[in-house]
Design an enzyme around this catalytic site. Structure first.
Site, PDB file in Angstrom:
ATOM      1  N   LYS A  13       0.832  -1.213   0.000  1.00 42.77           N
ATOM      2  CA  LYS A  13       0.000   0.000   0.000  1.00 42.77           C
ATOM      3  C   LYS A  13       0.871   1.270   0.000  1.00 42.77           C
ATOM      4  O   LYS A  13       0.635   2.167  -0.790  1.00 42.77           O
ATOM      5  CB  LYS A  13      -0.906   0.048   1.239  1.00 42.77           C
ATOM      6  CG  LYS A  13      -2.046  -0.947   1.226  1.00 42.77           C
ATOM      7  CD  LYS A  13      -3.062  -0.638   2.307  1.00 42.77           C
ATOM      8  CE  LYS A  13      -2.502  -0.697   3.723  1.00 42.77           C
ATOM      9  NZ  LYS A  13      -2.006  -2.030   4.133  1.00 42.77           N
ATOM     10  N   ARG A  88      -9.716   1.993   8.773  1.00 47.58           N
ATOM     11  CA  ARG A  88      -9.300   0.622   9.026  1.00 47.58           C
ATOM     12  C   ARG A  88     -10.371  -0.176   9.759  1.00 47.58           C
ATOM     13  O   ARG A  88     -10.145  -1.314  10.134  1.00 47.58           O
ATOM     14  CB  ARG A  88      -8.033   0.628   9.864  1.00 47.58           C
ATOM     15  CG  ARG A  88      -6.815   0.067   9.093  1.00 47.58           C
ATOM     16  CD  ARG A  88      -5.678   0.136  10.031  1.00 47.58           C
ATOM     17  NE  ARG A  88      -4.508  -0.597   9.687  1.00 47.58           N
ATOM     18  CZ  ARG A  88      -3.426  -0.082   9.092  1.00 47.58           C
ATOM     19  NH1 ARG A  88      -3.435   1.135   8.632  1.00 47.58           N
ATOM     20  NH2 ARG A  88      -2.341  -0.815   8.957  1.00 47.58           N
ATOM     21  N   ARG A 127      11.116  -7.028   4.881  1.00 49.19           N
ATOM     22  CA  ARG A 127      10.968  -5.621   4.492  1.00 49.19           C
ATOM     23  C   ARG A 127      11.935  -4.721   5.257  1.00 49.19           C
ATOM     24  O   ARG A 127      12.109  -4.860   6.467  1.00 49.19           O
ATOM     25  CB  ARG A 127       9.519  -5.206   4.786  1.00 49.19           C
ATOM     26  CG  ARG A 127       9.231  -3.768   4.480  1.00 49.19           C
ATOM     27  CD  ARG A 127       7.776  -3.533   4.261  1.00 49.19           C
ATOM     28  NE  ARG A 127       6.985  -3.516   5.480  1.00 49.19           N
ATOM     29  CZ  ARG A 127       5.693  -3.187   5.505  1.00 49.19           C
ATOM     30  NH1 ARG A 127       5.058  -2.909   4.393  1.00 49.19           N
ATOM     31  NH2 ARG A 127       5.038  -3.186   6.646  1.00 49.19           N
ATOM     32  N   ARG A 161      10.770  -2.223  10.637  1.00 46.59           N
ATOM     33  CA  ARG A 161       9.760  -1.676  11.544  1.00 46.59           C
ATOM     34  C   ARG A 161       9.573  -2.594  12.748  1.00 46.59           C
ATOM     35  O   ARG A 161       9.596  -3.807  12.617  1.00 46.59           O
ATOM     36  CB  ARG A 161       8.422  -1.536  10.804  1.00 46.59           C
ATOM     37  CG  ARG A 161       8.282  -0.221  10.114  1.00 46.59           C
ATOM     38  CD  ARG A 161       7.077  -0.158   9.221  1.00 46.59           C
ATOM     39  NE  ARG A 161       5.845  -0.631   9.837  1.00 46.59           N
ATOM     40  CZ  ARG A 161       4.647  -0.553   9.243  1.00 46.59           C
ATOM     41  NH1 ARG A 161       4.553  -0.027   8.040  1.00 46.59           N
ATOM     42  NH2 ARG A 161       3.566  -1.002   9.830  1.00 46.59           N
ATOM     43  N   ARG A 172      -1.454  -8.595  13.019  1.00 45.46           N
ATOM     44  CA  ARG A 172      -1.928  -7.537  12.110  1.00 45.46           C
ATOM     45  C   ARG A 172      -2.838  -8.122  11.035  1.00 45.46           C
ATOM     46  O   ARG A 172      -3.816  -7.507  10.635  1.00 45.46           O
ATOM     47  CB  ARG A 172      -0.741  -6.799  11.495  1.00 45.46           C
ATOM     48  CG  ARG A 172      -0.064  -5.862  12.493  1.00 45.46           C
ATOM     49  CD  ARG A 172       1.322  -5.441  12.071  1.00 45.46           C
ATOM     50  NE  ARG A 172       1.337  -4.653  10.862  1.00 45.46           N
ATOM     51  CZ  ARG A 172       2.398  -4.518  10.077  1.00 45.46           C
ATOM     52  NH1 ARG A 172       3.542  -5.143  10.371  1.00 45.46           N
ATOM     53  NH2 ARG A 172       2.339  -3.777   8.994  1.00 45.46           N
TER      54      ARG A 172
END
Ligand code: AMP
Length: 218
Positions: A13, A88, A127, A161, A172
């Protein structure tokens, strides 16, 4: 244009939002980035958000909605915006509808990025993000930087992160399925949802998204 981007964590995203916002000349508004900026600046809002983020849970609506509203009220967002990570849950979607109604405007499209679950976990675990700009995203295997730990684009430091650990990613994802996915049905009843596959090269996904948004405009 006023666009909402939805998709599970790891769908890309943030990456897509940066390109799409540039192509469409509208600001990219990421509530995750706003929270992270508040955390690094040590604000009260950041302090309230941190524990929820680290646990992979949603930050409560009374914190999130006000922050998103303030950002959308900035002059650069008057003519349109691309929302990344907001709303969300259905409560936030209803709040957004109320805000837009008050301004006499409406959403143009909700772009839904689809990606299989096993791919999501692989993408997030590797990531690495640039400290200078969260749109500069790398992956230790799929998209490694030329020098380990250094951003190819601006030389910034790459980091993982705090909420990208495998355990938090699972939480998540669960939060996404239970709380965020229902907004897709909510927007479907308004005829706004455009679903595209988020698999393939970044540029391929951007092209797919631009084409889908153009078609959705009719
Ligand atoms: P993101 O960068 O969009 O993946 O967001 C990172 C984290 O910030 C999420 O896991 C949540 O803890 C928090 N967050 C971001 N946007 C929202 C939102 N709209 N509502 C509640 N929490 C959010």
């Amino acid at each position: 244009m006023r666009i909402v981007l939805v998709g599970p964590p790891g769908a890309g995203k943030g990456t897509q939002a940066a390109y799409l916002a540039k192509n469409l000349s509208i600001p990219h508004i990421s509530t995750g980035d706003l929270f992270r900026a508040n955390i690094s600046q040590g604000t009260d809002l950041g302090k309230r958000a941190r524990a929820f983020m680290d646990a992979g849970q949603l930050v409560p609506d009374e914190v999130t909605i006000g922050m998103a509203k303030d950002r959308m009220a900035q002059p650069d967002a008057v003519g349109g915006f691309l929302l990344d990570g907001f709303p969300r849950n259905v409560g936030q979607a209803e709040a957004l509808d109320g805000m837009l109604r008050d301004e006499g405007v409406a959403l143009d499209a909700v772009l839904d990025l689809e990606v299989p679950e096993d791919e999501v976990v692989k993408r997030i675990a590797g990531r690495r993000i640039c400290r200078n700009d969260s749109a500069h995203v790398f992956h230790v295997t799929y998209n490694p930087p030329k020098t380990e730990g250094v951003c190819d684009v601006c030389g910034g430091e790459l980091y993982q992160r705090d909420d990208d650990s495998e355990e938090t990613v699972r939480t998540r994802l669960e939060v996404y399925h239970t709380q965020t996915e229902p907004i897709i049905d909510y927007y479907r009843t308004q005829g706004l949802v455009v679903t595209i596959s988020a698999l393939g090269k970044v540029t391929e996904v951007t092209d797919r998204a631009m084409e889908a948004l153009e078609k959705s405009e009719g």
